[in-house]
Enzyme design. Structure first.
Site, PDB file in Angstrom:
ATOM      1  N   TYR A   1      -4.820 -12.356  -4.019  1.00 31.43           N
ATOM      2  CA  TYR A   1      -5.940 -10.807  -2.819  1.00 31.43           C
ATOM      3  C   TYR A   1      -6.303 -11.596  -1.899  1.00 31.43           C
ATOM      4  CZ  TYR A   1      -7.432  -6.035  -2.582  1.00 31.43           C
ATOM      5  OH  TYR A   1      -7.067  -4.988  -3.472  1.00 31.43           O
TER       6      TYR A   1
ATOM      7  N   TYR B   1     -10.862  -2.845  -5.590  1.00 32.87           N
ATOM      8  CA  TYR B   1     -10.526  -3.493  -6.388  1.00 32.87           C
ATOM      9  C   TYR B   1     -10.584  -4.601  -7.661  1.00 32.87           C
ATOM     10  CZ  TYR B   1      -6.491  -5.976  -9.055  1.00 32.87           C
ATOM     11  OH  TYR B   1      -6.036  -6.967  -9.639  1.00 32.87           O
TER      12      TYR B   1
HETATM   13  P1  NAI Z   1      -1.681   2.433   2.307  1.00 31.90           P
HETATM   14  O1  NAI Z   1      -1.614   2.055   2.498  1.00 31.90           O
HETATM   15  O2  NAI Z   1      -0.857   3.658   1.237  1.00 31.90           O
HETATM   16  O3  NAI Z   1      -3.172   3.060   2.048  1.00 31.90           O
HETATM   17  C1  NAI Z   1      -3.407   2.238   2.883  1.00 31.90           C
HETATM   18  C2  NAI Z   1      -4.568   3.356   4.278  1.00 31.90           C
HETATM   19  O4  NAI Z   1      -5.041   2.505   4.832  1.00 31.90           O
HETATM   20  C3  NAI Z   1      -2.662   3.954   5.553  1.00 31.90           C
HETATM   21  O5  NAI Z   1      -2.864   5.403   5.894  1.00 31.90           O
HETATM   22  C4  NAI Z   1      -3.161   3.331   6.466  1.00 31.90           C
HETATM   23  O6  NAI Z   1      -3.602   3.741   7.468  1.00 31.90           O
HETATM   24  C5  NAI Z   1      -5.021   2.878   6.312  1.00 31.90           C
HETATM   25  N1  NAI Z   1      -5.244   2.548   7.804  1.00 31.90           N
HETATM   26  C6  NAI Z   1      -5.643   1.142   8.126  1.00 31.90           C
HETATM   27  N2  NAI Z   1      -5.912   0.794   8.958  1.00 31.90           N
HETATM   28  C7  NAI Z   1      -6.669   1.766   9.539  1.00 31.90           C
HETATM   29  C8  NAI Z   1      -7.197   1.802  10.835  1.00 31.90           C
HETATM   30  N3  NAI Z   1      -7.589   0.842  11.536  1.00 31.90           N
HETATM   31  N4  NAI Z   1      -7.731   3.096  10.752  1.00 31.90           N
HETATM   32  C9  NAI Z   1      -7.715   4.260   9.965  1.00 31.90           C
HETATM   33  N5  NAI Z   1      -6.741   4.480   8.909  1.00 31.90           N
HETATM   34  C10 NAI Z   1      -6.263   2.940   8.964  1.00 31.90           C
HETATM   35  O7  NAI Z   1      -1.608   1.780   0.190  1.00 31.90           O
HETATM   36  P2  NAI Z   1      -3.156   2.356  -0.551  1.00 31.90           P
HETATM   37  O8  NAI Z   1      -2.774   1.661  -2.314  1.00 31.90           O
HETATM   38  O9  NAI Z   1      -2.704   3.871  -1.250  1.00 31.90           O
HETATM   39  O10 NAI Z   1      -4.389   2.218  -0.143  1.00 31.90           O
HETATM   40  C11 NAI Z   1      -5.905   3.014  -0.079  1.00 31.90           C
HETATM   41  C12 NAI Z   1      -7.043   2.614  -1.208  1.00 31.90           C
HETATM   42  O11 NAI Z   1      -6.981   1.531  -1.657  1.00 31.90           O
HETATM   43  C13 NAI Z   1      -7.215   1.374  -0.004  1.00 31.90           C
HETATM   44  O12 NAI Z   1      -8.336   0.883  -0.218  1.00 31.90           O
HETATM   45  C14 NAI Z   1      -6.729  -0.277  -0.784  1.00 31.90           C
HETATM   46  O13 NAI Z   1      -7.234  -1.586  -1.151  1.00 31.90           O
HETATM   47  C15 NAI Z   1      -6.820   0.722  -2.736  1.00 31.90           C
HETATM   48  N6  NAI Z   1      -6.456   0.128  -4.188  1.00 31.90           N
HETATM   49  C16 NAI Z   1      -5.064  -0.606  -3.444  1.00 31.90           C
HETATM   50  C17 NAI Z   1      -4.815  -1.153  -4.942  1.00 31.90           C
HETATM   51  C18 NAI Z   1      -3.276  -1.103  -4.965  1.00 31.90           C
HETATM   52  O14 NAI Z   1      -3.148  -1.863  -5.716  1.00 31.90           O
HETATM   53  N7  NAI Z   1      -2.628  -0.037  -3.891  1.00 31.90           N
HETATM   54  C19 NAI Z   1      -5.441  -0.901  -6.244  1.00 31.90           C
HETATM   55  C20 NAI Z   1      -6.437  -0.923  -6.390  1.00 31.90           C
HETATM   56  C21 NAI Z   1      -7.708  -0.175  -4.571  1.00 31.90           C
END
Ligand code: NAI
EC number: 1.3.1.9
Length: 273
Positions: A161, A151
């Site tokens: 953030y 991000y």
């Molecule tokens: P999400 O909550 O669906 O995905 C995050 C994932 O990380 C979850 O599936 C969770 O179980 C996993 N996770 C957390 N701890 C873990 C661990 N110890 N071992 C394995 N997996 C683990 O949310 P999203 O938004 O799809 O996030 C995916 C990526 O996108 C993240 O890196 C987030 O920072 C990034 N991102 C998200 C944005 C947003 O506005 N949603 C914007 C820019 C980047």
């Protein structure tokens, strides 16, 4: 629409929690583009059971639990994946993030450092751990492609953030540095995609997220990029069409990152004098 971009390719997708997840949409898109997949998430996330629906929709892809902070879990994940595929891996999506201080409401100027450490381990060092595991097992094919999600708070201040800004800066740095080594060793590409704010479980954890998402919408000439569009972009970067793109931070944000101001934002600021 599908173009068979990933026909014959095999990949591991980290981080599909529910159907809002960027990783969920990416898995669907990669499958539609002809890829074979292994899905993985933390054991605690797998207990929700949602991921089994995705696995079924992706040709009964195996679901293998792995905590990204645990090297034994990662080793077992890669070994089982190669066994399943009958060979090496072509692409990896790192779609993992967790800000413990953010989640527990601790301000940036008052961080709990144990939580902060864990935040970096889960959100940033995990990419190094994954790459190191693949490196040691020689698990990736030549011109393999690795994408991690980031991000713009890594470059500019977005106060709420908080610690995740530092985590993303580290993630982007690991992408560049490991990208160098893996490029030289095996022509493997490693990039981050800097995505628009997106309504997912991780996204919604950021304070004031709804206001922020509408601000970003007004500040982006094309509007915020949806998760599905991010999945499309990732598929292209996993494909052979982008073989010489590596060590980059690629903005996928409707133009937000290079916009100073828009008429829509100015209008909302209008004051009578
Ligand atoms: P999400 O909550 O669906 O995905 C995050 C994932 O990380 C979850 O599936 C969770 O179980 C996993 N996770 C957390 N701890 C873990 C661990 N110890 N071992 C394995 N997996 C683990 O949310 P999203 O938004 O799809 O996030 C995916 C990526 O996108 C993240 O890196 C987030 O920072 C990034 N991102 C998200 C944005 C947003 O506005 N949603 C914007 C820019 C980047």
């Amino acid at each position: 629409m599908a173009y068979n971009l990933l026909k014959g390719k095999k990949g591991i997708i980290f981080g599909a929690l529910d159907e809002k997840s960027i990783a969920w949409k990416t898995a669907q898109q990669c499958y539609n583009e002809g890829a074979e997949l292994v899905l993985t998430n933390a054991p605690v996330a797998l207990r929700m059971g949602e991921i089994n629906k995705l696995a079924e929709a992706c040709g009964n892809a195996p679901v293998i639990g792995a905590d990204v902070t645990n090297m034994d879990d990662l080793k077992a994940l890669f070994e089982k994946s190669m066994e399943h595929f009958g060979g090496k891996i072509d692409f990896i999506l790192h779609s993992v993030g967790m800000g413990l201080n953010v989640r527990k409401g601790k301000e940036y100027t008052d961080l709990n450092y144990d939580w902060n450490h864990k935040t970096f381990d889960i959100s940033s060092m995990s990419l190094h751990r994954i790459l190191k595991t693949a490196w040691d097992l020689d698990a990736l094919n030549e011109y393999g492609s690795v994408i991690a999600l980031t991000y713009i708070a890594a470059q500019r201040v977005f106060p709420d953030y908080s610690e995740m800004a530092d985590a993303k800066a580290l993630l982007e740095s690991i992408t560049r540095t490991f990208g160098y080594y893996y490029g030289v060793k095996k022509k493997v590409r490693i990039n981050t995609i800097s995505q628009s704010p997106t309504k997912t479980t991780a996204g919604s954890g950021v304070k004031g997220f709804d206001n922020f998402i509408s601000y970003a919408e007004k500040m982006s000439p094309l509007g915020n990029a949806p998760a599905e569009a991010c999945a499309n972009y990732i598929s292209v970067l996993f494909s052979d069409l982008t073989r010489y793109v590596t060590m980059q931070n690629l903005f996928h944000d409707g133009g937000f990152s290079f916009t100073g101001v828009t008429e829509a934002v100015l209008e909302s600021m209008t004051v009578e004098i």
